[in-house]
Design an enzyme around this catalytic site. Sequence first.
Site, PDB file in Angstrom:
ATOM      1  N   THR A  95     -31.075  36.558  51.711  1.00  0.00           N
ATOM      2  CA  THR A  95     -31.217  36.510  53.165  1.00  0.00           C
ATOM      3  C   THR A  95     -29.937  35.918  53.759  1.00  0.00           C
ATOM      4  O   THR A  95     -29.344  35.001  53.189  1.00  0.00           O
ATOM      5  CB  THR A  95     -32.429  35.613  53.525  1.00  0.00           C
ATOM      6  OG1 THR A  95     -33.575  36.149  52.873  1.00  0.00           O
ATOM      7  CG2 THR A  95     -32.670  35.569  55.018  1.00  0.00           C
ATOM      8  N   GLU A 169     -36.592  48.817  41.998  1.00  0.00           N
ATOM      9  CA  GLU A 169     -37.219  48.307  40.781  1.00  0.00           C
ATOM     10  C   GLU A 169     -38.493  47.543  41.152  1.00  0.00           C
ATOM     11  O   GLU A 169     -38.489  46.739  42.064  1.00  0.00           O
ATOM     12  CB  GLU A 169     -36.224  47.391  40.051  1.00  0.00           C
ATOM     13  CG  GLU A 169     -36.735  46.876  38.734  1.00  0.00           C
ATOM     14  CD  GLU A 169     -37.334  47.999  37.894  1.00  0.00           C
ATOM     15  OE1 GLU A 169     -36.621  48.939  37.535  1.00  0.00           O
ATOM     16  OE2 GLU A 169     -38.552  47.942  37.599  1.00  0.00           O
ATOM     17  N   PHE A 170     -39.564  47.794  40.407  1.00  0.00           N
ATOM     18  CA  PHE A 170     -40.855  47.157  40.704  1.00  0.00           C
ATOM     19  C   PHE A 170     -41.255  46.127  39.648  1.00  0.00           C
ATOM     20  O   PHE A 170     -42.374  45.632  39.670  1.00  0.00           O
ATOM     21  CB  PHE A 170     -41.951  48.216  40.817  1.00  0.00           C
ATOM     22  CG  PHE A 170     -41.752  49.159  41.982  1.00  0.00           C
ATOM     23  CD1 PHE A 170     -42.088  48.765  43.266  1.00  0.00           C
ATOM     24  CD2 PHE A 170     -41.209  50.422  41.801  1.00  0.00           C
ATOM     25  CE1 PHE A 170     -41.902  49.616  44.352  1.00  0.00           C
ATOM     26  CE2 PHE A 170     -41.022  51.291  42.874  1.00  0.00           C
ATOM     27  CZ  PHE A 170     -41.371  50.888  44.158  1.00  0.00           C
ATOM     28  N   ASN A 228     -43.796  45.045  48.152  1.00  0.00           N
ATOM     29  CA  ASN A 228     -43.729  43.589  48.058  1.00  0.00           C
ATOM     30  C   ASN A 228     -44.518  42.925  49.195  1.00  0.00           C
ATOM     31  O   ASN A 228     -45.192  41.917  48.993  1.00  0.00           O
ATOM     32  CB  ASN A 228     -42.273  43.109  48.078  1.00  0.00           C
ATOM     33  CG  ASN A 228     -41.661  43.149  46.683  1.00  0.00           C
ATOM     34  OD1 ASN A 228     -42.329  43.508  45.719  1.00  0.00           O
ATOM     35  ND2 ASN A 228     -40.398  42.781  46.570  1.00  0.00           N
ATOM     36  N   CYS A 280     -37.894  37.215  45.804  1.00  0.00           N
ATOM     37  CA  CYS A 280     -38.000  38.433  46.627  1.00  0.00           C
ATOM     38  C   CYS A 280     -39.022  38.450  47.740  1.00  0.00           C
ATOM     39  O   CYS A 280     -38.719  38.949  48.825  1.00  0.00           O
ATOM     40  CB  CYS A 280     -38.206  39.626  45.706  1.00  0.00           C
ATOM     41  SG  CYS A 280     -36.776  39.868  44.639  1.00  0.00           S
TER      42      CYS A 280
HETATM   43  P1  NAD Z   1     -29.688  38.001  40.165  1.00  0.00           P
HETATM   44  O1  NAD Z   1     -29.109  37.035  41.128  1.00  0.00           O
HETATM   45  O2  NAD Z   1     -30.450  37.505  38.984  1.00  0.00           O
HETATM   46  O3  NAD Z   1     -28.516  38.952  39.599  1.00  0.00           O
HETATM   47  C1  NAD Z   1     -27.567  39.556  40.401  1.00  0.00           C
HETATM   48  C2  NAD Z   1     -26.239  39.527  39.671  1.00  0.00           C
HETATM   49  O4  NAD Z   1     -25.287  40.295  40.415  1.00  0.00           O
HETATM   50  C3  NAD Z   1     -25.624  38.133  39.519  1.00  0.00           C
HETATM   51  O5  NAD Z   1     -25.433  37.839  38.145  1.00  0.00           O
HETATM   52  C4  NAD Z   1     -24.291  38.213  40.292  1.00  0.00           C
HETATM   53  O6  NAD Z   1     -23.250  37.472  39.691  1.00  0.00           O
HETATM   54  C5  NAD Z   1     -24.009  39.699  40.234  1.00  0.00           C
HETATM   55  N1  NAD Z   1     -23.091  40.154  41.279  1.00  0.00           N
HETATM   56  C6  NAD Z   1     -23.120  39.888  42.608  1.00  0.00           C
HETATM   57  N2  NAD Z   1     -22.109  40.526  43.231  1.00  0.00           N
HETATM   58  C7  NAD Z   1     -21.416  41.203  42.291  1.00  0.00           C
HETATM   59  C8  NAD Z   1     -20.275  42.054  42.321  1.00  0.00           C
HETATM   60  N3  NAD Z   1     -19.672  42.339  43.460  1.00  0.00           N
HETATM   61  N4  NAD Z   1     -19.834  42.572  41.163  1.00  0.00           N
HETATM   62  C9  NAD Z   1     -20.462  42.287  40.006  1.00  0.00           C
HETATM   63  N5  NAD Z   1     -21.556  41.500  39.904  1.00  0.00           N
HETATM   64  C10 NAD Z   1     -22.039  40.962  41.037  1.00  0.00           C
HETATM   65  O7  NAD Z   1     -30.600  38.986  41.039  1.00  0.00           O
HETATM   66  P2  NAD Z   1     -31.866  39.816  40.535  1.00  0.00           P
HETATM   67  O8  NAD Z   1     -33.080  38.944  40.520  1.00  0.00           O
HETATM   68  O9  NAD Z   1     -31.506  40.590  39.322  1.00  0.00           O
HETATM   69  O10 NAD Z   1     -32.064  40.814  41.767  1.00  0.00           O
HETATM   70  C11 NAD Z   1     -31.170  41.883  41.990  1.00  0.00           C
HETATM   71  C12 NAD Z   1     -31.788  42.819  43.013  1.00  0.00           C
HETATM   72  O11 NAD Z   1     -33.017  43.379  42.501  1.00  0.00           O
HETATM   73  C13 NAD Z   1     -32.183  42.166  44.338  1.00  0.00           C
HETATM   74  O12 NAD Z   1     -31.965  43.081  45.367  1.00  0.00           O
HETATM   75  C14 NAD Z   1     -33.667  41.933  44.201  1.00  0.00           C
HETATM   76  O13 NAD Z   1     -34.317  41.936  45.446  1.00  0.00           O
HETATM   77  C15 NAD Z   1     -34.105  43.117  43.381  1.00  0.00           C
HETATM   78  N6  NAD Z   1     -35.304  42.905  42.556  1.00  0.00           N
HETATM   79  C16 NAD Z   1     -35.468  41.747  41.866  1.00  0.00           C
HETATM   80  C17 NAD Z   1     -36.590  41.585  41.038  1.00  0.00           C
HETATM   81  C18 NAD Z   1     -36.819  40.331  40.253  1.00  0.00           C
HETATM   82  O14 NAD Z   1     -37.871  40.209  39.671  1.00  0.00           O
HETATM   83  N7  NAD Z   1     -35.888  39.391  40.195  1.00  0.00           N
HETATM   84  C19 NAD Z   1     -37.493  42.642  40.895  1.00  0.00           C
HETATM   85  C20 NAD Z   1     -37.262  43.824  41.594  1.00  0.00           C
HETATM   86  C21 NAD Z   1     -36.161  43.945  42.415  1.00  0.00           C
HETATM   87  C1  UGA Z   2     -42.712  40.601  42.540  1.00  0.00           C
HETATM   88  C2  UGA Z   2     -43.478  41.919  42.449  1.00  0.00           C
HETATM   89  O1  UGA Z   2     -44.702  41.684  41.747  1.00  0.00           O
HETATM   90  C3  UGA Z   2     -42.665  42.982  41.735  1.00  0.00           C
HETATM   91  O2  UGA Z   2     -43.361  44.221  41.757  1.00  0.00           O
HETATM   92  C4  UGA Z   2     -41.323  43.151  42.442  1.00  0.00           C
HETATM   93  O3  UGA Z   2     -40.521  44.072  41.743  1.00  0.00           O
HETATM   94  C5  UGA Z   2     -40.619  41.810  42.487  1.00  0.00           C
HETATM   95  O4  UGA Z   2     -41.462  40.838  43.167  1.00  0.00           O
HETATM   96  C6  UGA Z   2     -39.333  41.850  43.261  1.00  0.00           C
HETATM   97  O5  UGA Z   2     -39.121  42.733  44.051  1.00  0.00           O
HETATM   98  O6  UGA Z   2     -38.593  40.910  43.030  1.00  0.00           O
HETATM   99  P1  UGA Z   2     -42.243  38.570  40.907  1.00  0.00           P
HETATM  100  O7  UGA Z   2     -41.810  37.879  42.148  1.00  0.00           O
HETATM  101  O8  UGA Z   2     -41.359  38.546  39.736  1.00  0.00           O
HETATM  102  O9  UGA Z   2     -42.518  40.119  41.219  1.00  0.00           O
HETATM  103  O10 UGA Z   2     -43.645  37.987  40.429  1.00  0.00           O
HETATM  104  P2  UGA Z   2     -45.151  38.142  40.949  1.00  0.00           P
HETATM  105  O11 UGA Z   2     -46.015  38.279  39.779  1.00  0.00           O
HETATM  106  O12 UGA Z   2     -45.291  39.162  41.995  1.00  0.00           O
HETATM  107  O13 UGA Z   2     -45.425  36.720  41.591  1.00  0.00           O
HETATM  108  C7  UGA Z   2     -44.815  36.313  42.793  1.00  0.00           C
HETATM  109  C8  UGA Z   2     -45.414  34.999  43.235  1.00  0.00           C
HETATM  110  O14 UGA Z   2     -46.760  35.169  43.662  1.00  0.00           O
HETATM  111  C9  UGA Z   2     -45.448  33.934  42.154  1.00  0.00           C
HETATM  112  O15 UGA Z   2     -45.111  32.688  42.703  1.00  0.00           O
HETATM  113  C10 UGA Z   2     -46.891  33.946  41.683  1.00  0.00           C
HETATM  114  O16 UGA Z   2     -47.320  32.737  41.135  1.00  0.00           O
HETATM  115  C11 UGA Z   2     -47.610  34.250  42.997  1.00  0.00           C
HETATM  116  N1  UGA Z   2     -48.930  34.866  42.796  1.00  0.00           N
HETATM  117  C12 UGA Z   2     -49.038  36.082  42.202  1.00  0.00           C
HETATM  118  C13 UGA Z   2     -50.066  34.207  43.258  1.00  0.00           C
HETATM  119  O17 UGA Z   2     -49.980  33.088  43.820  1.00  0.00           O
HETATM  120  N2  UGA Z   2     -51.278  34.802  43.087  1.00  0.00           N
HETATM  121  C14 UGA Z   2     -51.423  36.009  42.494  1.00  0.00           C
HETATM  122  O18 UGA Z   2     -52.578  36.495  42.385  1.00  0.00           O
HETATM  123  C15 UGA Z   2     -50.279  36.668  42.041  1.00  0.00           C
END
Ligand code: NAD
Ligand code: UGA
Length: 465
Positions: A95, A169-170, A228, A280
């Site tokens: 954000t 990605e989900f 989400n 997220c």
């Molecule tokens: P993260 O912070 O773990 O990883 C992102 C990486 O990108 C970092 O290691 C950073 O150094 C690198 N980076 C940033 N700018 C760069 C650049 N210009 N060149 C090369 N590397 C660079 O983030 P994340 O949790 O993997 O999330 C990535 C995206 O996926 C976000 O948009 C998030 O919303 C989405 N997403 C996350 C999850 C999750 O569970 N964490 C699930 C679904 C989607």
């Molecule tokens: C969530 C979504 O589940 C994924 O599909 C999505 O890809 C991801 O966000 C993303 O875009 O980053 P994540 O945040 O890794 O995944 O984990 P969740 O299992 O969704 O939990 C999120 C939060 O909700 C946690 O703090 C968890 O403890 C809480 N939660 C979850 C509850 O309090 N109650 C529930 O019943 C489920």
Amino acid sequence: MHIKNICCIGAGYVGGPTMAVIAKNCPNIQVNVVDINQQRISQWNKIDLSDLPIYEPGLKDIVEKCRGINLHFSTDMKKNIAKADLIFISVNTPTKTRGIGSGQAIDLKYVEASSREISKYAKGHTIVVEKSTLPVKTAETIKAILDATTKNKDNLSISKSFSVLSNPEFLAEGSAISDLENPDRVLIGGEDQEAIDDLVNIYSKWIEKTKVLTTDLWSSELSKLISNAFLAQRISSINTISALCEATGARIKDVSLAVGMDRRIGRYFLNSGPGFGGSCFKKDISNLVYISNHYGLFEVAEYWQKVLDINSWQQKRFVELIVKNMFGTISSKKIAILGFSFKANTNDTRESPAINICKKLIEEGAFLKIYDPKVKKHQIMKDLSSIHESNEKKKWEYSDTIYSTFKNADAAIFLTEWGEFASLNWEEISKVMRQPAWVFDTRSIVNINNVRENGINIWQVGYGN
Ligand code: NAD
Ligand code: UGA
């Protein structure tokens, strides 16, 4: 085009596990994960696999199998972008913290930087895939940056071209590998049918074709935000009901079960707790609020804002009831904190409810002893650093072992639902806690009868006294 070489920009919680699973299922494709963070890349390349930068059940085994064969981690963006047929952008999309849209809109600086790197180094035709979660219509920005380099200054085409796809990605943390191996669906948005087919072919190596949905770019980007938002909305909904159960004596788990057994509602995401954390949900819903306001849909924005408000309210409510139950003050009392990650089975603490709750408890004067099976001390130090900077006196300490956490504690607060918390020896714990001792279980994870039988008071989310 036959995809032989993939590059993924961003070696984080999404890039690392996602590319590991692609490499495992597509042995004929070379997968290169690149990142600007040298320390992260070194950790991915460490011989000791127990120290990967990300903890995910099952990840270590895949990295062990594929690393150095068709899965590589590197900081060399230039080389790996140049040889890629397909590039995933998987960088963080936080954000905005300043300027227009501060606190709500997504900061696209990392996506933009990645697009510029791609435009500079790519060769021939390259498919660029948005894997990061992005605001609706970001693909247009990416396209504009990429297209700017496909012509020279005399406006003549040069030998590079791009197709942009959206492939959100989900996966959820803690179950990333099984989510990637067996997803409910894969979503691909785009305009170039050939590029879409190329990406479909990759996923089809291990996922049934019927689960691969294709649509236009904007619908794909929006679907991710809305998935989400709906998940988070369920958590806020059940959390409001937890308060109602506490006030009336109904039992939240029984209510969740009865409601969730209706197939139209479904049983998932009905666990009440300290509110959703993770990197997220908050940022994606804030972005949805921002987008809705931008299009003048103020009622829509207000509706989703309430999901965020309830999340903060639940945490505030918990701290207040902890203080109230402990005779109105926790000043100088010792409190054991069990669990710091935002959910079980991950070492991720981003937006963890534990951060907020711990800070508030410290502000109230308590001394905390914090235990988490996977979160390291330096991470907690970072997360609580604002408290430390302004105070000389030690306000918390890290606990290496679970049982030592309870020693001399007046209360124990369970903040993450780690499996090991469900089967604790309460007889032993009752001997080391200071009486009258309290347990506050914000995840309904501990056995309420075992705690009570050993003379400890207990409050559990969603249960009245
Ligand atoms: P993260 O912070 O773990 O990883 C992102 C990486 O990108 C970092 O290691 C950073 O150094 C690198 N980076 C940033 N700018 C760069 C650049 N210009 N060149 C090369 N590397 C660079 O983030 P994340 O949790 O993997 O999330 C990535 C995206 O996926 C976000 O948009 C998030 O919303 C989405 N997403 C996350 C999850 C999750 O569970 N964490 C699930 C679904 C989607
Ligand atoms: C969530 C979504 O589940 C994924 O599909 C999505 O890809 C991801 O966000 C993303 O875009 O980053 P994540 O945040 O890794 O995944 O984990 P969740 O299992 O969704 O939990 C999120 C939060 O909700 C946690 O703090 C968890 O403890 C809480 N939660 C979850 C509850 O309090 N109650 C529930 O019943 C489920």
